[in-house]
Design a protein around this motif. Structure first.
Motif, PDB file in Angstrom:
ATOM      1  N   ASP A  73       0.839  -1.182   0.000  1.00  0.00           N
ATOM      2  CA  ASP A  73       0.000   0.000   0.000  1.00  0.00           C
ATOM      3  C   ASP A  73       0.881   1.242   0.000  1.00  0.00           C
ATOM      4  O   ASP A  73       1.530   1.571   0.989  1.00  0.00           O
ATOM      5  CB  ASP A  73      -0.917  -0.009   1.228  1.00  0.00           C
ATOM      6  N   MET A  74       0.914   1.931  -1.120  1.00  0.00           N
ATOM      7  CA  MET A  74       1.741   3.126  -1.257  1.00  0.00           C
ATOM      8  C   MET A  74       0.854   4.347  -1.500  1.00  0.00           C
ATOM      9  O   MET A  74       1.274   5.313  -2.129  1.00  0.00           O
ATOM     10  CB  MET A  74       2.735   2.937  -2.406  1.00  0.00           C
ATOM     11  N   GLU A  76      -0.297   6.833   0.384  1.00  0.00           N
ATOM     12  CA  GLU A  76       0.195   8.129   0.890  1.00  0.00           C
ATOM     13  C   GLU A  76       1.358   8.647   0.053  1.00  0.00           C
ATOM     14  O   GLU A  76       1.436   9.835  -0.254  1.00  0.00           O
ATOM     15  CB  GLU A  76       0.610   8.010   2.362  1.00  0.00           C
ATOM     16  N   GLN A  77       2.235   7.756  -0.343  1.00  0.00           N
ATOM     17  CA  GLN A  77       3.383   8.155  -1.157  1.00  0.00           C
ATOM     18  C   GLN A  77       2.906   8.656  -2.528  1.00  0.00           C
ATOM     19  O   GLN A  77       3.404   9.657  -3.037  1.00  0.00           O
ATOM     20  CB  GLN A  77       4.341   6.974  -1.317  1.00  0.00           C
ATOM     21  N   MET A  78       1.926   7.965  -3.135  1.00  0.00           N
ATOM     22  CA  MET A  78       1.418   8.400  -4.430  1.00  0.00           C
ATOM     23  C   MET A  78       0.652   9.711  -4.310  1.00  0.00           C
ATOM     24  O   MET A  78       0.782  10.600  -5.145  1.00  0.00           O
ATOM     25  CB  MET A  78       0.529   7.317  -5.040  1.00  0.00           C
ATOM     26  N   LEU A  79      -0.151   9.849  -3.278  1.00  0.00           N
ATOM     27  CA  LEU A  79      -0.921  11.074  -3.098  1.00  0.00           C
ATOM     28  C   LEU A  79      -0.037  12.270  -2.778  1.00  0.00           C
ATOM     29  O   LEU A  79      -0.437  13.413  -3.006  1.00  0.00           O
ATOM     30  CB  LEU A  79      -1.975  10.886  -2.005  1.00  0.00           C
ATOM     31  N   SER A  80       1.153  12.023  -2.277  1.00  0.00           N
ATOM     32  CA  SER A  80       2.052  13.146  -1.971  1.00  0.00           C
ATOM     33  C   SER A  80       2.457  13.891  -3.243  1.00  0.00           C
ATOM     34  O   SER A  80       2.849  15.049  -3.186  1.00  0.00           O
ATOM     35  CB  SER A  80       3.283  12.648  -1.229  1.00  0.00           C
ATOM     36  N   ASN A  81       2.345  13.258  -4.390  1.00  0.00           N
ATOM     37  CA  ASN A  81       2.675  13.890  -5.664  1.00  0.00           C
ATOM     38  C   ASN A  81       1.479  14.574  -6.307  1.00  0.00           C
ATOM     39  O   ASN A  81       1.628  15.227  -7.337  1.00  0.00           O
ATOM     40  CB  ASN A  81       3.234  12.855  -6.641  1.00  0.00           C
ATOM     41  N   ALA A  82       0.289  14.407  -5.760  1.00  0.00           N
ATOM     42  CA  ALA A  82      -0.920  14.962  -6.360  1.00  0.00           C
ATOM     43  C   ALA A  82      -1.012  16.462  -6.094  1.00  0.00           C
ATOM     44  O   ALA A  82      -0.776  16.906  -4.968  1.00  0.00           O
ATOM     45  CB  ALA A  82      -2.145  14.255  -5.800  1.00  0.00           C
ATOM     46  N   PRO A  83      -1.376  17.239  -7.112  1.00  0.00           N
ATOM     47  CA  PRO A  83      -1.566  18.668  -6.871  1.00  0.00           C
ATOM     48  C   PRO A  83      -2.726  18.925  -5.904  1.00  0.00           C
ATOM     49  O   PRO A  83      -2.672  19.837  -5.099  1.00  0.00           O
ATOM     50  CB  PRO A  83      -1.884  19.253  -8.249  1.00  0.00           C
ATOM     51  N   LYS A  84      -3.786  18.094  -6.004  1.00  0.00           N
ATOM     52  CA  LYS A  84      -4.917  18.206  -5.093  1.00  0.00           C
ATOM     53  C   LYS A  84      -5.354  16.803  -4.700  1.00  0.00           C
ATOM     54  O   LYS A  84      -5.307  15.879  -5.503  1.00  0.00           O
ATOM     55  CB  LYS A  84      -6.092  18.912  -5.768  1.00  0.00           C
ATOM     56  N   GLN A  85      -5.818  16.676  -3.471  1.00  0.00           N
ATOM     57  CA  GLN A  85      -6.339  15.393  -2.997  1.00  0.00           C
ATOM     58  C   GLN A  85      -7.454  15.654  -1.998  1.00  0.00           C
ATOM     59  O   GLN A  85      -7.514  16.713  -1.377  1.00  0.00           O
ATOM     60  CB  GLN A  85      -5.249  14.539  -2.374  1.00  0.00           C
ATOM     61  N   LYS A  86      -8.364  14.693  -1.894  1.00  0.00           N
ATOM     62  CA  LYS A  86      -9.468  14.817  -0.954  1.00  0.00           C
ATOM     63  C   LYS A  86      -9.884  13.421  -0.538  1.00  0.00           C
ATOM     64  O   LYS A  86     -10.103  12.549  -1.388  1.00  0.00           O
ATOM     65  CB  LYS A  86     -10.649  15.536  -1.615  1.00  0.00           C
ATOM     66  N   ASP A  87      -9.981  13.177   0.722  1.00  0.00           N
ATOM     67  CA  ASP A  87     -10.410  11.897   1.289  1.00  0.00           C
ATOM     68  C   ASP A  87      -9.602  10.726   0.737  1.00  0.00           C
ATOM     69  O   ASP A  87     -10.142   9.667   0.418  1.00  0.00           O
ATOM     70  CB  ASP A  87     -11.903  11.664   1.040  1.00  0.00           C
ATOM     71  N   GLY A  88      -8.312  10.905   0.567  1.00  0.00           N
ATOM     72  CA  GLY A  88      -7.444   9.825   0.108  1.00  0.00           C
ATOM     73  C   GLY A  88      -7.542   9.532  -1.375  1.00  0.00           C
ATOM     74  O   GLY A  88      -7.168   8.458  -1.824  1.00  0.00           O
ATOM     75  N   MET A  89      -8.064  10.509  -2.169  1.00  0.00           N
ATOM     76  CA  MET A  89      -8.207  10.314  -3.615  1.00  0.00           C
ATOM     77  C   MET A  89      -7.661  11.530  -4.349  1.00  0.00           C
ATOM     78  O   MET A  89      -7.582  12.625  -3.785  1.00  0.00           O
ATOM     79  CB  MET A  89      -9.689  10.120  -3.981  1.00  0.00           C
ATOM     80  N   PHE A  90      -7.281  11.325  -5.614  1.00  0.00           N
ATOM     81  CA  PHE A  90      -6.850  12.417  -6.459  1.00  0.00           C
ATOM     82  C   PHE A  90      -8.045  13.300  -6.791  1.00  0.00           C
ATOM     83  O   PHE A  90      -9.155  12.798  -7.011  1.00  0.00           O
ATOM     84  CB  PHE A  90      -6.253  11.909  -7.783  1.00  0.00           C
ATOM     85  N   VAL A  91      -7.846  14.600  -6.861  1.00  0.00           N
ATOM     86  CA  VAL A  91      -8.871  15.525  -7.326  1.00  0.00           C
ATOM     87  C   VAL A  91      -8.421  16.031  -8.688  1.00  0.00           C
ATOM     88  O   VAL A  91      -7.315  16.538  -8.839  1.00  0.00           O
ATOM     89  CB  VAL A  91      -9.043  16.706  -6.348  1.00  0.00           C
ATOM     90  N   ALA A  92      -9.314  15.857  -9.680  1.00  0.00           N
ATOM     91  CA  ALA A  92      -8.996  16.255 -11.049  1.00  0.00           C
ATOM     92  C   ALA A  92     -10.024  17.280 -11.517  1.00  0.00           C
ATOM     93  O   ALA A  92     -11.147  17.321 -11.013  1.00  0.00           O
ATOM     94  CB  ALA A  92      -9.000  15.036 -11.974  1.00  0.00           C
TER      95      ALA A  92
END
Length: 97
Positions: A73-74, A76-92
């Motif tokens: 399970d990575m 948190e590491q993947m979401l750390s690169n996201a410009p926006k995130q909400k509730d553990g998901m990418f925001v696009a």
């Protein structure tokens, strides 16, 4: 066998292939298809009584493998690169209104 290929058959195949065939091309196609059908007839004359039926030419083994997670399970590491995130998901951005 070539004489069973009608003009309608050639027209229909041309429509399926989305081709506009000239008269000469239609005759060439009729000739080619006739030769193919004749060859298939010749193959039907072969004695295959001593040939074991097969579904594949080459031996086929189970090509599937177990679906095993190898990187864990990575999230948190993947979401750390996201410009926006909400509730553990990418925001696009919205793609339609």
């Amino acid at each position: 066998m070539a004489n069973i290929i009608s003009d309608e058959t050639i027209e229909y195949i041309g429509i399926l292939a989305k081709l506009e065939l000239s008269g000469q091309e239609k005759e060439q196609a009729r000739s080619d298809m006739g030769r193919m059908l004749d060859y298939i007839d010749r193959l039907g004359e072969l004695d295959t009584s001593d040939v074991e039926p097969v579904s594949h030419v080459f031996p086929v083994h189970n090509v599937f493998r177990e679906d095993v997670v190898i990187n864990g399970d990575m999230r948190e590491q993947m979401l750390s690169n996201a410009p926006k995130q909400k509730d553990g998901m990418f925001v696009a951005p919205r793609t339609f209104a």
